[in-house]
Design a protein around this motif. Structure first.
Motif, short mmCIF file in Angstrom:
data_model
loop_
_atom_site.label_atom_id
_atom_site.label_comp_id
_atom_site.label_asym_id
_atom_site.label_seq_id
_atom_site.Cartn_x
_atom_site.Cartn_y
_atom_site.Cartn_z
N VAL A 38 0.85 -1.20 0.00
CA VAL A 38 0.00 0.00 0.00
C VAL A 38 0.88 1.24 0.00
O VAL A 38 0.69 2.17 -0.77
CB VAL A 38 -0.95 -0.01 1.22
CG1 VAL A 38 -1.66 1.34 1.36
CG2 VAL A 38 -1.97 -1.14 1.09
N VAL A 39 1.92 1.23 0.86
CA VAL A 39 2.85 2.37 0.92
C VAL A 39 3.61 2.49 -0.39
O VAL A 39 3.79 3.59 -0.93
CB VAL A 39 3.82 2.20 2.11
CG1 VAL A 39 4.77 3.40 2.19
CG2 VAL A 39 3.05 2.05 3.41
N GLN B 153 10.08 -3.28 11.45
CA GLN B 153 10.80 -4.13 10.48
C GLN B 153 11.52 -3.25 9.46
O GLN B 153 11.04 -2.19 9.05
CB GLN B 153 9.81 -5.05 9.76
CG GLN B 153 9.07 -6.00 10.67
CD GLN B 153 9.99 -6.99 11.35
OE1 GLN B 153 10.97 -7.42 10.77
NE2 GLN B 153 9.69 -7.31 12.63
N ASP B 154 12.69 -3.74 9.04
CA ASP B 154 13.49 -2.97 8.07
C ASP B 154 12.76 -2.77 6.75
O ASP B 154 12.91 -1.73 6.10
CB ASP B 154 14.83 -3.67 7.80
CG ASP B 154 15.80 -3.48 8.95
OD1 ASP B 154 15.53 -2.63 9.82
OD2 ASP B 154 16.85 -4.18 8.96
N VAL C 16 10.33 0.98 2.99
CA VAL C 16 9.25 1.42 2.10
C VAL C 16 8.77 2.81 2.50
O VAL C 16 8.42 3.63 1.63
CB VAL C 16 8.11 0.39 2.08
CG1 VAL C 16 7.23 0.49 3.31
CG2 VAL C 16 7.26 0.56 0.81
N PHE C 17 8.76 3.13 3.80
CA PHE C 17 8.40 4.49 4.23
C PHE C 17 9.45 5.49 3.75
O PHE C 17 9.12 6.58 3.27
CB PHE C 17 8.26 4.55 5.76
CG PHE C 17 6.93 4.07 6.27
CD1 PHE C 17 5.74 4.64 5.80
CD2 PHE C 17 6.84 3.08 7.24
CE1 PHE C 17 4.52 4.22 6.29
CE2 PHE C 17 5.62 2.65 7.72
CZ PHE C 17 4.45 3.20 7.23
N SER C 18 10.76 5.13 3.87
CA SER C 18 11.82 6.04 3.42
C SER C 18 11.73 6.28 1.93
O SER C 18 11.85 7.42 1.45
CB SER C 18 13.20 5.45 3.75
OG SER C 18 13.35 5.22 5.13
N THR D 26 18.66 4.11 1.20
CA THR D 26 17.34 4.67 0.88
C THR D 26 17.03 5.87 1.79
O THR D 26 16.48 6.89 1.34
CB THR D 26 16.26 3.59 1.05
OG1 THR D 26 16.62 2.46 0.27
CG2 THR D 26 14.89 4.10 0.61
N VAL D 27 17.43 5.77 3.04
CA VAL D 27 17.23 6.89 3.97
C VAL D 27 18.05 8.08 3.52
O VAL D 27 17.58 9.23 3.51
CB VAL D 27 17.63 6.46 5.40
CG1 VAL D 27 17.66 7.67 6.33
CG2 VAL D 27 16.65 5.41 5.93
N ALA D 28 19.33 7.83 3.10
CA ALA D 28 20.20 8.93 2.65
C ALA D 28 19.59 9.61 1.43
O ALA D 28 19.59 10.85 1.33
CB ALA D 28 21.58 8.39 2.32
#
Length: 1530
Positions: free
Chosen positions: A64-65, A99-100, A105-107, A163-165
Motif C-alpha cells: 500500500v505504501v 521491520q526494516d 518502504v516508508f523512506s 534509501t534513507v540517505a
C-alpha cells in the motif's frame, strides 16, 4: 489497458484485496503496478480505495505504501494534493515501523513524495492548484527527516541506509531554511560517512549533491565550514576508477562532478586552487581526478572559470609532463574542452597544440595482433587515436582555431620526432588549407621568412617527397603528404602549381587502389620523376641549389630510417642533375661522401645511387670528385699486412671504398650512353680494381672484406647493365667479361655450402645475368662451369627454415630476412638461367641448361626438388615466350625433358606436382610451335592438362597415378618415335627415384606409354630389357617391382619372341632380377601359354647336351648342357613361380609334365656350360633346374598329395643325382599313380615317343617311370596295361642295359600291380625273364637280378600249366647264381627257387634238383647276409613237400622261421642224422658238394661245410659202426 480502466469499478476491490494479505512479492507487486498504471488516469478513484487501507494508528501493508510512492512518481499533479493528508497520517506510523522492510518502504515513499512536491513546485504554471507552497509540507517533512536522520540512518542494513540517505537528500529542499541551516553541519558529515559503510556510492553522491544544491540555493553560511572535508571526500570519489560497463560507477562520477560544479559557484577560488594543487600530486589517480574536475568546470562553469584561464594554462603543464597514458588521456580531454573555450588562442596555447601533436606521434605499445592484459590500460595506440580525433575535431569544429593551427602545424612536419603524427597533421592542414584557399583568405599565403619557426620551403618539400616515396609508413602518410604538397604548391614555389596539379592526382588515385603489398615496385621512381619535373619547372638555379644544400643538411634526420635516407640521397642526385652550378655540385658531392655513414649497407647504396644520378648531367665532374675523394684524408690510413689479416679497428676505410666502388657502378648505369663506353675500362674498372685490391709490400692482395665484395659484385652488375643499354645503339666487345665472371664465380665458391648468411650468391648471379648478354659470348666449357657452380651453390643450400650456427663474424639472419634472401637468391638464379638460354634459344641450348638441373629434380631433399622444379618451370616458360620458329626444327630432346619431369607429377610435395604439370604443359606447347602451329593455336588435349592440376592436390596415391596415366596419354599423342624412345629410357631412370611416389609414377607413365606406342619399339626391346634388368637391381619398392614386371609383360604382348630371346640370352644362373622378369611373364595366361608352348617346342627339338672332351691330356668326355634349353628350362621354372600361370600350366599339364620329366632325364649327370663372359663354368645344377620346374608344375596343378609324398621321401634330391635318378623317377611315378591317376593316360601318351629317343638318358627316365606305373593297379583301371607292357617288351632289346634292366623290372612289377594279368602275358613274361637271366651285357648283373626278382613275383600268380615245362630249365638257370658274390643275386636266386617249388611237386626231376642244391642252401643258413639266410629258410620251408622226408620236413617247418634264431650246430647235427637215415645213397653226393665249399669266399660257409662233414661222419660212424673215413680228420 483501456478495458481495465473501463471496468475499474468492478475490479479495484479485487486489486486492493490482494494487498491485504501477507507480502508475496510477485503477484502483489503486479497488483501494485496495475493500480499505479490505472492511477495515471483515475487518481481519485484509486486514492479513495487506497486511503481506506491507509488509516491512522494502523501500520499499513507494505505494498500500500509502495503503491502510494509509485503513484506520486507517475502522476505528480494528481498526487501532490493528497500528500499533505498522507503525510499527516504517515508521520505517526513511522514510530510503529519496526521491520526494516517497512522502514525501507516508508523512506522510499518520503523520497518519492519529496521529489514529486519539488517537481510540482517547479512547474506551478502547469499545476492544477497553483496556490500550493513549499511551506505547506515543510513541517511534516522536517518531522519525518528527524526520524529518518536520527534513527533510521544508523541502521545496520545497507540497503535501508542508502534509501534513507536518498530520502534525506530530497527532503532537504523542503525543510525550513533555519532548520536546514542548523542541520547542515550534521547532515554533510553523516552522508559522507556513508561512503565508507557502503560499496554502492552513487546514492550517497546523489544525496550529497541534493544537500549541497539545497544549501547553495539558500545561501548557507555554514557550508563553508564543511568545504575542506567536502573537497577531500569528493576528490577521492572523483579519482576512483570509472567502469563504463558498470552504470552505477558512471552515475556516481557524474554526481560527484555536479557537486564540484555546485561548490564552484559559491567558492570558485578555493575550489580551483584545491584542484590545481592536486595536479601536483604524484599519485596517478589523484591527477586523473583533478583533470576530470577541471574539464567539467571548464565546460560547465564558463563564467566562473573565465578569470582562471591563465592560471589553468600555467598549471596544466604539470600533468602534460606526466608519463602515464591515463593521465595524458585526461589532459587531452581537458585541452579539448579548453580549445572550445578560447584557451588555445592565449599565450602558451601553442604548448597545448604541441602536446596533442606529440601524442599523435606515439609509437605502438604492442605489436600487431597483441592486446593489453590490463583492461584499464591506456595503450599508445588508444591515446594516439584519441589525439588524432582531437586534432581533427579542433580543426573542423573550432573555427577560431584556424589561424592558430595554420600555418603553425607545418612546423611539426619536418622534425623526425613527429614522424608518426604526419598523417593527422596533413589531414588537418588539408582541411585548413582548402578552406582558406576556397575562401581566398590572405592568411593562406605563408611568408616563410616571417614565420621563423617554420621550416624552409625546400626542407618542407623534400620531407613531403620522402614521405610520399614510402606511402604506407607512419600510418599511411604518403597520400596526405602528397595532398599537402599540392595545397602548398604556391607557397613552396609559384612554378610548381601547374606541375603538381597535373602529376599529383594520378599518384593519389594509384595509392587509393593499392596496399602496402600490391604497390607498384617502381613507386619510388615515380616520386623521383615528380621531383625531376618539379625542378625542371622551377627554372630557378639558386632555388634548386638551395634545395640540394637543404636536402644534404636534412640527411642526418633520417639516421634511424635508412630506407628513407637512401631515397633522400637519390633525391639529392636528381636535384644535382638540375643544378647548373658546378661548384655547388662538387661541394654537395663532397658533403654527401664525407658525412655518409659508410658502415650501413643501405646508406652506401643510397649514396651510390645519388652520385650516379648526379653523373647523368655531370659525368666529368662526378668522376673527378670520386677520384679526388679517394685521395682525401678518408683514405690516409695506410694499410699493413696485419690490417689485411683483420686485426685492425679502422675498417671504415674499406667501407668507404665499398661506397666508392658502388658509386662507379651507378655512375656507369646513369651516365649518358654516348659518353660512358669509353670510360668503362680506362676510368671505372681501373678505379674499382684499385680500390678492391691493395698492395702490401709491393704484392697485390685481394681484400676479404664482405662489404667490398658485395659492392664489387653490384658494381660490376651495374656496369654490365650500362653496357647492355649502350650496345643497343652501338656495337661493343667487353673484353674483360670472362675475367669478371671468373671473379664472380670465385666469390660463390668461397661461400659456405651449408648455410647462406650473405647475399653474395644472389648478387653474383644477378651480375652474371647482366654480363651474359654482352659480347663476346662464353665458350661451351665456360657456360658449363658457370651453370654448374651457380646451380649447385643454390640448390644444395639447406631449407630456409634451417637456422645455421652463429659464427663470430656474422650475425644470424632473422627468419623474415632469411626468407627474403632465399627468395631473391633463387630468383637471381632463374634470371641467370634465362640469360644463358637467351644466348642460345634452341633445343640444344635448353638442354645445356637443363642438364645442370635434372639431377636435382630427383633429390631426396624436398627443398632441393622444389627449387629445381621451380627453376625448370621458369626457364621453360621463358623459352616458350621467346620462341620464334622460322623453320621446322625437331624438338629432339622433348622426350628427355618429359622423362625427367613427368614422374614429379606424383611428388610428395604439392608445389612440385603442380609445377611439374606446368612444365609438361609448356613443353607440349613448345612442341606444337615446332610442329608449325601458330602462337594462338590451342590443342584440346594439351589444354586439358591444366584441369589435371586440380586432381594433383588430392593426397590419395591412386588418384595421383590415375592422373599420371591420363597425362601420359596426352603426351604420347604429341611425341614422335625418336622422342618416344628417349622418353622411355629416361623413365627407366625414374624407377629408382629418391621418392617412392615418383618411382611409382614413372612405372605408371612407362606402362601407359608402352601400351599405346610400344608396338613400334621392336628393335629396342633387347636394350629396354637390359636397362630394366639394371634398374631392378636398385628398386626397393615392391609396387614398383611389380610395375616393372608389368612393363616386361606389355613388351611381351607386343614382341613375345624378341622378349623371350633376350631373356634366354641372359647369363646363367639367372640373377633374381632376371628371374623377376621371367616371373612377370606369367601374369598373363595367354602369354604364359604361348611361352610354355614355345619352351616345350624348343626342348623337344634342341639337343639337351653335347659331349665334350675333358682335356687334351686325358681321355673321356663330359656331358655339357646346351645353353638355350637350359636357359629355357630356367625361364620356365621362374615363369611357373607366378601363381597366375596355374590356368595355362594345367591346360597343358600332360605335355609339360612329360616335357619336364624327359628334360630332367636328359639333365642328370650333365655339367653346366661355361659362361662366355667370364670363361668359367656356370654355378648351376642342370638337373636341379628341371626338377624344380617339375616340382613347381605339380604345385600349380594342385597335386598336393603327390608333392607331400615326394617331399617326405626326399624324392627331388634323389631325382637330381645320376646315381639315384632312377629311384627318384620311381618315387615320382609311384606318387603319380597313387594320387594323380586320372592324369596318367595323357602323360603316358606324351611320354611314349620319348622311348625311341636317341638319348638313352631320356629312355631310362621314361622306362623307369613306366616300370613303376606297372607296379600299380591303376594302370589296369585306366586301360594302360597293354600300352605299358608293349613298351616294356620293346625295351627288352634296348641297346642300353639300364633300359633293359628297367624294362625287366617293369615286367616283373605287373605281378604286384595287376596280378590278374600275369597269365595273360605268361609267355612274354617267362621269355623276358629267362632272357634276362641269360643277359651277357650285364656287368653288374642288374638285369639278371631284376629278372629273377621279377620272375619270383610273377611265379606267384602264374598257372602251373604255363610254367610246368620250364621249371627244370629255370632251375638250372638259377643254380649258378646261388654262389654269386652279389648278396642280392644270391637272395633273389634262392627266393626264385623257393617260388618254383610249387610247380615241381611230384616230379622226380625237380626232386633231384632240390637235392642238388640242398647242401648249398643248408650252408647258406649261416650266410653273412641276413636276407640270404631268410631266403634260404623260405626256400627250404617250401621245398619240404618235394624233399621226400617227413623228419626233414618237420625240422624245416619247426626250426626255419624268419623271426627265430637258429642253433646251427644242433640243427645240422640233427639234420645229418635224418639225411643218413632217409637218403643214405645221397651221402656221397652231399659230401662231394660240401667239399666244394671248403674254398668258399665266406669263412662262415667254410666253417659250416666243415661242421656238416663232421656231423655227417659222426652220424655215419655211429650208425654203421665201420672204420672211419681216411679224411675224417677234416
Amino acid at each position: 489497458m483501456v478495458q481495465w480502466c473501463g471496468s475499474f469499478g468492478h475490479n479495484k476491490h479485487n486489486f486492493l484485496s490482494c494487498l491485504k494479505q501477507e507480502v508475496i512479492s510477485e503477484w502483489q507487486q503486479a497488483a501494485s503496478n496495475i493500480l499505479v498504471a490505472i492511477g495515471y488516469k483515475h487518481i481519485n478513484d484509486i486514492m479513495e480505495e487506497i486511503l481506506s487501507k491507509f488509516q491512522p494508528g494502523v501500520l499499513p501493508h507494505f505494498f500500500v505504501v509502495q503503491t502510494l510512492a509509485n503513484l506520486s512518481d507517475s502522476n505528480v499533479y494528481g498526487m501532490v494534493p493528497f500528500l499533505s493528508a498522507i503525510l499527516g497520517t504517515m508521520l505517526p506510523m513511522l514510530g510503529l515501523a519496526k521491520q526494516d522492510n517497512m522502514k525501507w518502504v516508508f523512506s522510499s515513499a518520503l523520497c518519492h513524495f519529496s521529489d514529486s512536491i519539488l517537481e510540482y513546485l517547479a512547474n506551478l504554471d502547469k499545476a492544477p492548484d497553483p496556490t500550493v507552497r513549499k511551506d505547506t509540507f515543510s513541517n511534516e517533512i522536517y518531522m519525518a527527516f528527524d526520524i529518518l536522520f536520527n534513527h533510521w540512518l544508523q541502521s545496520r542494513e545497507s540497503k535501508l541506509r542508502l534509501t534513507v540517505a536518498e530520502a534525506v537528500g530530497s527532503m532537504c529542499h523542503l525543510m525550513p531554511r533555519d532548520k536546514l541551516e542548523e542541520q547542515i553541519p550534521r547532515i554533510i558529515p553523516a552522508i559522507m560517512s556513508l561512503y565508507k559503510k557502503n560499496n554502492e556510492h552513487y546514492i550517497v553522491s546523489k544525496s550529497l549533491c541534493l544537500v549541497l544544491d539545497a544549501s547553495v540555493n539558500m545561501g548557507s553560511r555554514v557550508l563553508e565550514t564543511q568545504l575542506e572535508g567536502l573537497l577531500f571526500v569528493l576528490h577521492q570519489q572523483v579519482s576512483a576508477p570509472v567502469d563504463y560497463g558498470d552504470p552505477p560507477t558512471v552515475k556516481n562520477h557524474n554526481e560527484v562532478l555536479r557537486c564540484f560544479s555546485l561548490l564552484a559557484n559559491s567558492f570558485p577560488d578555493r575550489l580551483v586552487m584545491s584542484v590545481l594543487q592536486k595536479l601536483e600530486n604524484s599519485h596517478e589517480r589523484s591527477k586523473m581526478g583533478s583533470l576530470a574536475v577541471l574539464r567539467h568546470l571548464i565546460n560547465s562553469s564558463t563564467s566562473t572559470m573565465e578569470r582562471k584561464k591563465l592560471l589553468i594554462l600555467a598549471n596544466i603543464r604539470q600533468p602534460m609532463a606526466d608519463h602515464s597514458n591515463k593521465v595524458k588521456k585526461r589532459v587531452v580531454q581537458v585541452i579539448s574542452a579548453m580549445a572550445h573555450h578560447g584557451y588555445l588562442e592565449l599565450d602558451g596555447g601553442d604548448l597545448l597544440v604541441r602536446f596533442i601533436v606529440q601524442n599523435c606521434a606515439l609509437p605502438d605499445t604492442y605489436q600487431r595482433g597483441q592486446r593489453p592484459m590490463d583492461p584499464e590500460e591506456v595503450t599508445n595506440e588508444a591515446l594516439r587515436t584519441m589525439c588524432d580525433n582531437t586534432l581533427h575535431l579542433l580543426t573542423t569544429t573550432v573555427g577560431r582555431l584556424a589561424d592558430v593551427l595554420w600555418p603553425k602545424l607545418l612546423y611539426y612536419l619536418t622534425p623526425v620526432q613527429y614522424s608518426n603524427a604526419t598523417t593527422p597533421l596533413c589531414k588537418s592542414l588539408i582541411v585548413l588549407g582548402n578552406k582558406k584557399k576556397s575562401n581566398q583568405e590572405p592568411s593562406f599565403n605563408i611568408d616563410f621568412k616571417q614565420e621563423v619557426n617554420l621550416p624552409s620551403t625546400q626542407t618542407l618539400m623534400i620531407r613531403l617527397m620522402v614521405n610520399a616515396a614510402f606511402p604506407f609508413n607512419c600510418r599511411g602518410h604518403g597520400a596526405p603528404s602528397l595532398s599537402v604538397l599540392q595545397i602548398l604548391s604556391v607557397n613552396i614555389h609559384p612554378n610548381t602549381e601547374k606541375v603538381w596539379e597535373k602529376e599529383i592526382p594520378p599518384l593519389l588515385s594509384q595509392l587509393e587502389e593499392s596496399t602496402a603489398e600490391s604497390l607498384d615496385e617502381g613507386w619510388d621512381d615515380q616520386i623521383l620523376k615528380l621531383l625531376s619535373k618539379t625542378l625542371a619547372s622551377v627554372h630557378d638555379d639558386k632555388w634548386v641549389c638551395q634545395l640540394a644544400a637543404e636536402a644534404t643538411r636534412y640527411l642526418s634526420t633520417y639516421n634511424n630510417a635508412l630506407e628513407e635516407k637512401s631515397f633522400l640521397y637519390r633525391c639529392i642526385g636528381v636535384t644535382l642533375q638540375h643544378c647548373f652550378n658546378k661548384e655547388v655540385v662538387k661541394k654537395q658531392l663532397q658533403e654527401v661522401l664525407l658525412t655518409a655513414r659508410h658502415n650501413d649497407a643501405l646508406e652506401r647504396e643510397g649514396v651510390a645511387m645519388g652520385v650516379g644520378l648526379c653523373a647523368n648531367s655531370h659525368l666529368e665532374g662526378t668522376l673527378a670528385k670520386l677520384d679526388d675523394f679517394s685521395k682525401s684524408e678518408a683514405f690516409k690510413k695506410s694499410p699493413s699486412i696485419f690490417n689485411l689479416l683483420k686485426e685492425r679497428n679502422d675498417v671504415e676505410v674499406e667501407k668507404v671504398k665499398s661506397t666508392l666502388i658502388l658509386c662507379y657502378g651507378q655512375v656507369a648505369l646513369n651516365a649518358p650512353p654516348e659518353k660512358i663506353l669509353n670510360r668503362i675500362d680506362q676510368d671505372i674498372l681501373r678505379s674499382i680494381s684499385k680500390h678492391f685490391n691493395t698492395k702490401v709490400l709491393g704484392i697485390k692482395v685481394e681484400t676479404k672484406d664482405l662489404t667490398m665484395k658485395l659492392s664489387l659484385i653490384q658494381s660490376v652488375g651495374l656496369i654490365a647493365r650500362a653496357i647492355s643499354e649502350c650496345v643497343k645503339k652501338q656495337g661493343y666487345v667487353f673484353s674483360r667479361k670472362q675475367e669478371l665472371i671468373s671473379v664472380m664465380l670465385d666469390f660463390i665458391k668461397s661461400e659456405p655450402t651449408d648455410s647462406m648468411r650473405t647475399p653474395v650468391r644472389h648478387l653474383v648471379m644477378t651480375t652474371c645475368s647482366n654480363l651474359i648478354p654482352l659480347d663476346p659470348p662464353l665458350s661451351e666449357s665456360e657456360n658449363f662451369d658457370l651453370l654448374k657452380v651457380c646451380v649447385n651453390s643454390v640448390f644444395s643450400l639447406p631449407p630456409e627454415t634451417h637456422t645455421p650456427e652463429k659464427t663470430k663474424e656474422e650475425e644470424i639472419l632473422d627468419p623474415k630476412q632469411r626468407k627474403v634472401l632465399y627468395r631473391d637468391t633463387l630468383a637471381s638464379l632463374q634470371e641467370l638461367l634465362k640469360s644463358i638460354l637467351a644466348r642460345d634459344h634452341t633445343p640444344e641450348g635448353l638442354q645445356s641448361v637443363f642438364k645442370h638441373i635434372e639431377s636435382w629434380l630427383s633429390s631426396g631433399q624436398d627443398h632441393e626438388r622444389e627449387r629445381a622444379i621451380a627453376s625448370t618451370a621458369h626457364i621453360l616458360a621463358f623459352y616458350l615466350d621467346n620462341l620464334n620458329v622460322k623453320s621446322m626444327v625437331s624438338f629432339h630432346n622433348l622426350g628427355a625433358l618429359l622423362g625427367r619431369l613427368s614422374p614429379r607429377c606424383s611428388d610428395p610435395l604439392p608445389a612440385v606436382r603442380t609445377a611439374a604439370v606446368d612444365c609438361i604443359y609448356t613443353l607440349l606447347c613448345i612442341q606444337l610451335r615446332y610442329e608449325g602451329f601458330s602462337l594462338d593455336y590451342k590443342d584440346d588435349a594439351v589444354e586439358g592438362l591444366m584441369s589435371l592440376k586440380q586432381q594433383l592436390d588430392h593426397p590419395d596415391h591412386s588418384v595421383l597415378y590415375k592422373t599420371c596415366s591420363d597425362l601420359t596419354k596426352v603426351m604420347t599423342k604429341r611425341l614422335h618415335q625418336q622422342q618416344l624412345t628417349t622418353l622411355v629410357f629416361m623413365l627407366f631412370e625414374g624407377l629408382v627415384d629418391s621418392q617412392t611416389n615418383c618411382c611409382r609414377a614413372s612405372s605408371v607413365i612407362l606402362n601407359t606409354l608402352l601400351k599405346n606406342r610400344g608396338a613400334g619399339l621392336q628393335d629396342l626391346v633387347p636394350e629396354v630389357l637390359e636397362v630394366l634388368h639394371v634398374r631392378l637391381q636398385n628398386i626397393t619398392d615392391e609396387q614398383v617391382r611389380v610395375a616393372v614386371g608389368q612393363t616386361v609383360l606389355i613388351l611381351a604382348s607386343q614382341h613375345l619372341q624378341t622378349v623371350i630371346n633376350t631373356l634366354v640370352n641372359q647369363p646363367l644362373p639367372y640373377d633374381s632380377w632376371t628371374s623377376e622378369m621371367w616371373m612377370a611373364l606369367g601374369a598373363d595366361p595367354i602369354i604364359a601359354n604361348q611361352i610354355i608352348e614355345m619352351v616345350m617346342e624348343k626342348l623337344a627339338i634342341t639337343a639337351p647336351y653335347v659331349d665334350k672332351k675333358e682335356s687334351m691330356m686325358r681321355g673321356g668326355t663330359t656331358k655339357v648342357a646346351t645353353s638355350q634349353p637350359l636357359a629355357m628350362t630356367c625361364g620356365l621354372k621362374e615363369l611357373l613361380l607366378n601363381g597366375q600361370t596355374q590356368e595355362p600350366a594345367v591346360g597343358v599339364f600332360p605335355q609339360l609334365f612329360s616335357c619336364l620329366t624327359v628334360r630332367l632325364g636328359a639333365s642328370v649327370g650333365v655339367a653346366a656350360p661355361k659362361d662366355n663372359t667370364h670363361k668359367h663354368t656356370t654355378s648351376i645344377h642342370v638337373a636341379g633346374v628341371a626338377a624344380d620346374a617339375l616340382r613347381i608344375l605339380l604345385a600349380r596343378a594342385q597335386l598336393d598329395e603327390v608333392m607331400k609324398r615326394l617331399e617326405e621321401e626326399n624324392a627331388w634330391d634323389v631325382m637330381k643325382e645320376q646315381s639315384t635318378h632312377v629311384q627318384g623317377v620311381t618315387l615320382l611315378a609311384r606318387a603319380m599313380a597313387k594320387h594323380a591317376g586320372p592324369r596318367l593316360p595323357a602323360i603316358v601318351e606324351c611320354l611314349c615317343p620319348s622311348l625311341n629317343n636317341i638319348y638313352e638318358c631320356q629312355r631310362i627316365t621314361v622306362t623307369a617311370f613306366f616300370s613303376e606305373l606297372l607296379n600299380h593297379h591303376v594302370v589296369t583301371e585306366l586301360m594302360l596295361i597293354d600300352v605299358l607292357m608293349n613298351n616294356m617288351m620293346e625295351r627288352i632289346s634296348d641297346p642300353c642295359s639300364t633300359v633293359r634292366m628297367l624294362a625287366v623290372r617293369g615286367l616283373g612289377n605287373i605281378a604286384d600291380g595287376s596280378p590278374e594279368k600275369v597269365n595273360k602275358y605268361a609267355k612274354e613274361l617267362l621269355a623276358a625273364m629267362s632272357s634276362g637271366m641269360e643277359e651277357k651285357d650285364d656287368p653288374g648283373k642288374l638285369i639278371t637280378l631284376e629278372a629273377m626278382s621279377g620272375l619270383s613275383k610273377v611265379l606267384l600268380h602264374l598257372d602251373k600249366k604255363n610254367v610246368h615245362l620250364l621249371v627244370v630249365y629255370i632251375f638250372m638257370k638259377i643254380k649258378p647264381f646261388l654262389e654269386s658274390d652279389n648278396d642280392e643275386i644270391r637272395c633273389a636266386s634262392i627266393l626264385l627257387m623257393g617260388n618254383l617249388s610249387k610247380f615241381g611237386s611230384g616230379e622226380q626231376v625237380f626232386k633231384d634238383q632240390i637235392h642238388n642244391v640242398l647242401v648249398s642252401l643248408l650252408l647258406h643258413l649261416v650266410d653273412p647276409n641276413l636276407q640270404v639266410v631268410k631266403a634260404c629258410k623260405f626256400a627250404m620251408r617250401v621245398f619240404t613237400p618235394v624233399v621226400g622226408s617227413e623228419h626233414i620236413t618237420a625240422m624245416f617247418q619247426n626250426h626255419l622261421h624268419d623271426d627265430k634264431s637258429l642253433h646251427y650246430g644242433e640243427f645240422i647235427n640233427d639234420l645229418t642224422k635224418y639225411l643218413i637215415q632217409d637218403f643214405p645213397c645221397m651221402l656221397n653226393f652231399y659230401h662231394i658238394s660240401v667239399v666244394q665249399f671248403f674254398k668258399s669266399n665266406w669263412p662262415e660257409i667254410r666253417a659250416a661245410a666243415a661242421m656238416f662233414i663232421g656231423c655227417s661222419c659222426c652220424d655215419i660212424t655211429a650208425t654203421l659202426t665201420s672204420e672211419p673215413h681216411p679224411n675224417s680228420h677234416v
